[in-house]
Design a protein around this motif. Structure first.
Motif, PDB file in Angstrom:
ATOM      1  N   LEU A 135       0.882  -1.296  -0.362  1.00  0.00           N
ATOM      2  CA  LEU A 135       0.158   0.078  -0.014  1.00  0.00           C
ATOM      3  C   LEU A 135       0.709   1.158  -0.673  1.00  0.00           C
ATOM      4  CD1 LEU A 135      -3.201  -1.383   2.422  1.00  0.00           C
ATOM      5  CD2 LEU A 135      -2.688  -0.489   0.467  1.00  0.00           C
ATOM      6  N   ALA A 136       1.892   1.091   0.640  1.00  0.00           N
ATOM      7  CA  ALA A 136       2.701   2.112   0.452  1.00  0.00           C
ATOM      8  C   ALA A 136       3.600   2.430  -0.544  1.00  0.00           C
ATOM      9  CB  ALA A 136       3.748   2.202   1.453  1.00  0.00           C
ATOM     10  N   GLU A 137       3.236   1.759  -1.463  1.00  0.00           N
ATOM     11  CA  GLU A 137       4.153   1.951  -2.332  1.00  0.00           C
ATOM     12  C   GLU A 137       3.885   2.098  -3.888  1.00  0.00           C
ATOM     13  OE1 GLU A 137       6.364  -1.266  -6.202  1.00  0.00           O
ATOM     14  OE2 GLU A 137       5.958  -1.940  -4.480  1.00  0.00           O
ATOM     15  N   ALA A 138       2.083   1.592  -4.044  1.00  0.00           N
ATOM     16  CA  ALA A 138       1.192   2.298  -3.815  1.00  0.00           C
ATOM     17  C   ALA A 138       0.475   3.222  -4.122  1.00  0.00           C
ATOM     18  CB  ALA A 138      -0.370   1.648  -4.000  1.00  0.00           C
ATOM     19  N   LEU A 139       0.937   4.363  -2.738  1.00  0.00           N
ATOM     20  CA  LEU A 139      -0.316   5.688  -1.850  1.00  0.00           C
ATOM     21  C   LEU A 139       0.948   6.760  -2.432  1.00  0.00           C
ATOM     22  CD1 LEU A 139      -2.217   3.929  -1.559  1.00  0.00           C
ATOM     23  CD2 LEU A 139      -2.803   5.527   0.371  1.00  0.00           C
ATOM     24  N   ASP A 140       2.303   5.722  -2.744  1.00  0.00           N
ATOM     25  CA  ASP A 140       3.060   6.772  -1.968  1.00  0.00           C
ATOM     26  C   ASP A 140       3.625   7.537  -1.108  1.00  0.00           C
ATOM     27  OD1 ASP A 140       6.352   7.462  -3.134  1.00  0.00           O
ATOM     28  OD2 ASP A 140       5.664   9.626  -4.122  1.00  0.00           O
ATOM     29  N   GLN A 141       3.596   6.317   0.349  1.00  0.00           N
ATOM     30  CA  GLN A 141       3.718   7.071   1.459  1.00  0.00           C
ATOM     31  C   GLN A 141       4.302   6.007   2.525  1.00  0.00           C
ATOM     32  OE1 GLN A 141       2.373   9.642   3.307  1.00  0.00           O
ATOM     33  NE2 GLN A 141       1.166  10.419   0.883  1.00  0.00           N
ATOM     34  N   PRO A 142       4.720   6.311   3.330  1.00  0.00           N
ATOM     35  CA  PRO A 142       5.756   5.791   4.437  1.00  0.00           C
ATOM     36  C   PRO A 142       5.548   5.247   4.641  1.00  0.00           C
ATOM     37  CG  PRO A 142       6.610   8.046   4.038  1.00  0.00           C
ATOM     38  CD  PRO A 142       4.696   8.133   3.652  1.00  0.00           C
ATOM     39  N   ALA A 143       5.461   3.936   4.889  1.00  0.00           N
ATOM     40  CA  ALA A 143       5.356   1.974   5.355  1.00  0.00           C
ATOM     41  C   ALA A 143       4.979   2.440   6.730  1.00  0.00           C
ATOM     42  CB  ALA A 143       5.731   0.698   5.491  1.00  0.00           C
ATOM     43  N   ASN A 144       5.590   3.234   7.683  1.00  0.00           N
ATOM     44  CA  ASN A 144       4.951   3.359   9.008  1.00  0.00           C
ATOM     45  C   ASN A 144       3.970   4.099   9.381  1.00  0.00           C
ATOM     46  OD1 ASN A 144       6.517   5.475   8.333  1.00  0.00           O
ATOM     47  ND2 ASN A 144       8.650   5.619   9.747  1.00  0.00           N
ATOM     48  N   SER A 145       3.793   5.268   8.421  1.00  0.00           N
ATOM     49  CA  SER A 145       2.911   6.831   8.162  1.00  0.00           C
ATOM     50  C   SER A 145       1.450   5.921   8.064  1.00  0.00           C
ATOM     51  CB  SER A 145       3.606   7.661   7.825  1.00  0.00           C
ATOM     52  OG  SER A 145       3.076   7.546   6.203  1.00  0.00           O
ATOM     53  N   LEU A 146       2.246   5.121   7.384  1.00  0.00           N
ATOM     54  CA  LEU A 146       0.050   4.090   6.846  1.00  0.00           C
ATOM     55  C   LEU A 146      -0.440   3.611   8.248  1.00  0.00           C
ATOM     56  CD1 LEU A 146       0.502   2.665   3.570  1.00  0.00           C
ATOM     57  CD2 LEU A 146      -0.417   4.887   4.101  1.00  0.00           C
ATOM     58  N   SER A 147       0.372   3.061   9.292  1.00  0.00           N
ATOM     59  CA  SER A 147       0.296   2.212   9.678  1.00  0.00           C
ATOM     60  C   SER A 147      -0.707   2.950  10.989  1.00  0.00           C
ATOM     61  CB  SER A 147       1.424   1.225  11.047  1.00  0.00           C
ATOM     62  OG  SER A 147       2.349   0.571  10.358  1.00  0.00           O
ATOM     63  N   PHE A 148      -1.175   3.663  10.716  1.00  0.00           N
ATOM     64  CA  PHE A 148      -2.048   4.378  12.127  1.00  0.00           C
ATOM     65  C   PHE A 148      -3.501   4.710  11.382  1.00  0.00           C
ATOM     66  CE2 PHE A 148      -4.484   8.237  12.512  1.00  0.00           C
ATOM     67  CZ  PHE A 148      -5.189   8.010  14.226  1.00  0.00           C
ATOM     68  N   HIS A 149      -3.496   5.199  10.566  1.00  0.00           N
ATOM     69  CA  HIS A 149      -3.857   5.004   9.890  1.00  0.00           C
ATOM     70  C   HIS A 149      -4.969   3.645   8.918  1.00  0.00           C
ATOM     71  CE1 HIS A 149      -3.703   8.868   8.965  1.00  0.00           C
ATOM     72  NE2 HIS A 149      -2.816   9.450   7.699  1.00  0.00           N
ATOM     73  N   LEU A 150      -4.299   2.492   8.636  1.00  0.00           N
ATOM     74  CA  LEU A 150      -4.920   0.949   8.961  1.00  0.00           C
ATOM     75  C   LEU A 150      -5.602   0.578  10.263  1.00  0.00           C
ATOM     76  CD1 LEU A 150      -1.929   0.010   6.800  1.00  0.00           C
ATOM     77  CD2 LEU A 150      -3.799  -0.495   6.433  1.00  0.00           C
ATOM     78  N   ARG A 151      -5.219   1.115  11.163  1.00  0.00           N
ATOM     79  CA  ARG A 151      -5.472   0.382  12.306  1.00  0.00           C
ATOM     80  C   ARG A 151      -6.606   1.427  12.897  1.00  0.00           C
ATOM     81  NH1 ARG A 151      -0.052   1.377  14.634  1.00  0.00           N
ATOM     82  NH2 ARG A 151      -0.439   3.068  15.518  1.00  0.00           N
ATOM     83  N   GLN A 152      -6.924   2.638  12.283  1.00  0.00           N
ATOM     84  CA  GLN A 152      -8.027   3.679  12.523  1.00  0.00           C
ATOM     85  C   GLN A 152      -9.445   2.587  11.711  1.00  0.00           C
ATOM     86  OE1 GLN A 152      -7.648   5.271  15.287  1.00  0.00           O
ATOM     87  NE2 GLN A 152      -8.748   6.967  14.325  1.00  0.00           N
ATOM     88  N   LEU A 153      -8.601   2.261  10.344  1.00  0.00           N
ATOM     89  CA  LEU A 153      -9.700   1.711   9.602  1.00  0.00           C
ATOM     90  C   LEU A 153     -10.779   0.459  10.432  1.00  0.00           C
ATOM     91  CD1 LEU A 153      -8.050   2.286   5.859  1.00  0.00           C
ATOM     92  CD2 LEU A 153      -9.990   2.740   6.752  1.00  0.00           C
ATOM     93  N   ALA A 154      -9.285  -0.288  10.535  1.00  0.00           N
ATOM     94  CA  ALA A 154     -10.116  -1.684  11.539  1.00  0.00           C
ATOM     95  C   ALA A 154     -11.029  -1.098  13.125  1.00  0.00           C
ATOM     96  CB  ALA A 154      -8.638  -2.249  11.785  1.00  0.00           C
ATOM     97  N   ARG A 155     -10.102  -0.537  13.570  1.00  0.00           N
ATOM     98  CA  ARG A 155     -11.091   0.122  14.996  1.00  0.00           C
ATOM     99  C   ARG A 155     -12.599  -0.110  14.118  1.00  0.00           C
ATOM    100  NH1 ARG A 155      -9.970   5.445  18.429  1.00  0.00           N
ATOM    101  NH2 ARG A 155     -12.199   5.108  19.790  1.00  0.00           N
ATOM    102  N   TYR A 156     -12.586   1.044  13.249  1.00  0.00           N
ATOM    103  CA  TYR A 156     -14.321   1.151  12.919  1.00  0.00           C
ATOM    104  C   TYR A 156     -14.519   0.128  11.457  1.00  0.00           C
ATOM    105  CZ  TYR A 156     -14.117   5.489  15.336  1.00  0.00           C
ATOM    106  OH  TYR A 156     -13.143   6.492  16.513  1.00  0.00           O
ATOM    107  N   GLY A 157     -14.319  -1.111  11.764  1.00  0.00           N
ATOM    108  CA  GLY A 157     -14.356  -2.530  10.650  1.00  0.00           C
ATOM    109  C   GLY A 157     -14.940  -2.407   9.194  1.00  0.00           C
ATOM    110  N   PHE A 158     -13.661  -1.505   9.241  1.00  0.00           N
ATOM    111  CA  PHE A 158     -13.816  -1.507   7.337  1.00  0.00           C
ATOM    112  C   PHE A 158     -12.501  -2.269   6.857  1.00  0.00           C
ATOM    113  CE2 PHE A 158     -14.705   3.141   8.824  1.00  0.00           C
ATOM    114  CZ  PHE A 158     -16.411   3.564   7.651  1.00  0.00           C
ATOM    115  N   ILE A 159     -11.385  -2.440   7.940  1.00  0.00           N
ATOM    116  CA  ILE A 159     -10.918  -3.698   7.197  1.00  0.00           C
ATOM    117  C   ILE A 159     -10.773  -4.424   8.104  1.00  0.00           C
ATOM    118  CG2 ILE A 159      -9.778  -1.908   5.532  1.00  0.00           C
ATOM    119  CD1 ILE A 159      -7.337  -2.055   7.198  1.00  0.00           C
ATOM    120  N   VAL A 160      -9.735  -5.833   7.735  1.00  0.00           N
ATOM    121  CA  VAL A 160      -9.673  -6.805   8.769  1.00  0.00           C
ATOM    122  C   VAL A 160      -8.417  -7.783   8.410  1.00  0.00           C
ATOM    123  CG1 VAL A 160     -11.966  -7.881   9.295  1.00  0.00           C
ATOM    124  CG2 VAL A 160     -11.284  -8.715   7.583  1.00  0.00           C
ATOM    125  N   GLU A 161      -8.068  -8.067   9.252  1.00  0.00           N
ATOM    126  CA  GLU A 161      -6.623  -8.595   9.040  1.00  0.00           C
ATOM    127  C   GLU A 161      -7.425  -9.724   7.676  1.00  0.00           C
ATOM    128  OE1 GLU A 161      -3.118  -9.534  11.130  1.00  0.00           O
ATOM    129  OE2 GLU A 161      -4.493  -8.366  12.757  1.00  0.00           O
TER     130      GLU A 161
END
Length: 234
Positions: free
Chosen positions: A56-82
């Motif tokens: 996802l970091a490569e696709a969005l041209d964003q640092p991978a570590n900066s996406l961790s928070f956003h992925l956790r937020q999406l998971a918290r509200y039920g939009f994504i799962v592992e």
């Protein structure tokens, strides 16, 4: 409004085979999604089916570590799962959308308070910006006079219809089935390693009340066809 397979703002919308999209019922969940990075993450996950943070970091041209928070937020509200079925080991963490049929929300229900209205407006602005970017991309490619490289061809259609509300809803369900079928086909073929000549495309569809008089007015005064600019309540 239908954000391609991801967002359906309205009521009584179902995915292929009668499956319902994930329903957003709180302004907190919609606010969590109404963020440019998280919005893009969910769209990319729908396009891929599943992905790791590094993908996802490569696709969005964003640092991978900066996406961790956003992925956790999406998971918290039920939009994504592992997606542990994709992982090679415990350190190999994959994510996938919680629903294969996107999500939906009713702007009138979530926007019944001033705070809710602000969140709904933010979400709709983001969707509008995406639609505008897609249209700019379409007309930019369509106006090219030289032979287009493979994978950059475009297509469009617009069809005037006279339908009842029930017929319009049935049309939406049938179109959902077509797009869902081709979406699944692309994911399955990609997973099978059939990637030669396969390109990413985005297809967006909208169905709105329309008349010849409105088209004439829109051509002479674009502001009249833009509710955000013409509605004195905004």
């Amino acid at each position: 409004m239908t954000e391609p397979r991801q967002e359906r703002t309205g009521t009584d919308e179902r995915g292929a085979g009668g499956e319902e999209p994930q329903r957003i019922t709180s302004t907190e969940a919609l606010k969590a999604l109404a963020h440019p990075i998280r919005f893009a993450l969910l769209n990319e996950l729908h396009a891929r089916g599943a992905a790791r943070a590094a993908d996802l970091a490569e696709a969005l041209d964003q640092p991978a570590n900066s996406l961790s928070f956003h992925l956790r937020q999406l998971a918290r509200y039920g939009f994504i799962v592992e997606a542990p079925e994709r992982a090679r080991d415990r350190r190999d963490r994959w994510w996938k959308p919680a629903s294969e049929h996107g999500y939906s929300y009713n702007p009138k229900e979530l926007g019944s308070t001033p705070a809710g209205r602000a969140v709904v407006d933010q979400s709709l602005r983001m969707a509008q910006q995406r639609y505008e970017a897609v249209l700019r991309r379409f007309f930019g490619l369509a106006s090219q006079t030289e032979e287009a490289p493979e994978g950059t061809d475009v297509a469009n259609f617009d069809i005037p219809l006279r339908l009842t509300l029930e017929e319009k809803q049935q049309l939406g369900r049938e179109l959902d089935e077509v797009f869902d079928r081709w979406h699944r086909h692309g994911l399955e073929r990609t997973d099978a390693g059939d990637v030669a000549g396969r390109h990413g495309y985005l297809s967006i569809g909208v169905t709105v009340p329309w008349s010849s008089a409105e088209e004439t007015a829109a051509r002479s005064d674009p502001a009249r066809s833009d509710p955000a600019r013409s509605d004195p309540g905004h």
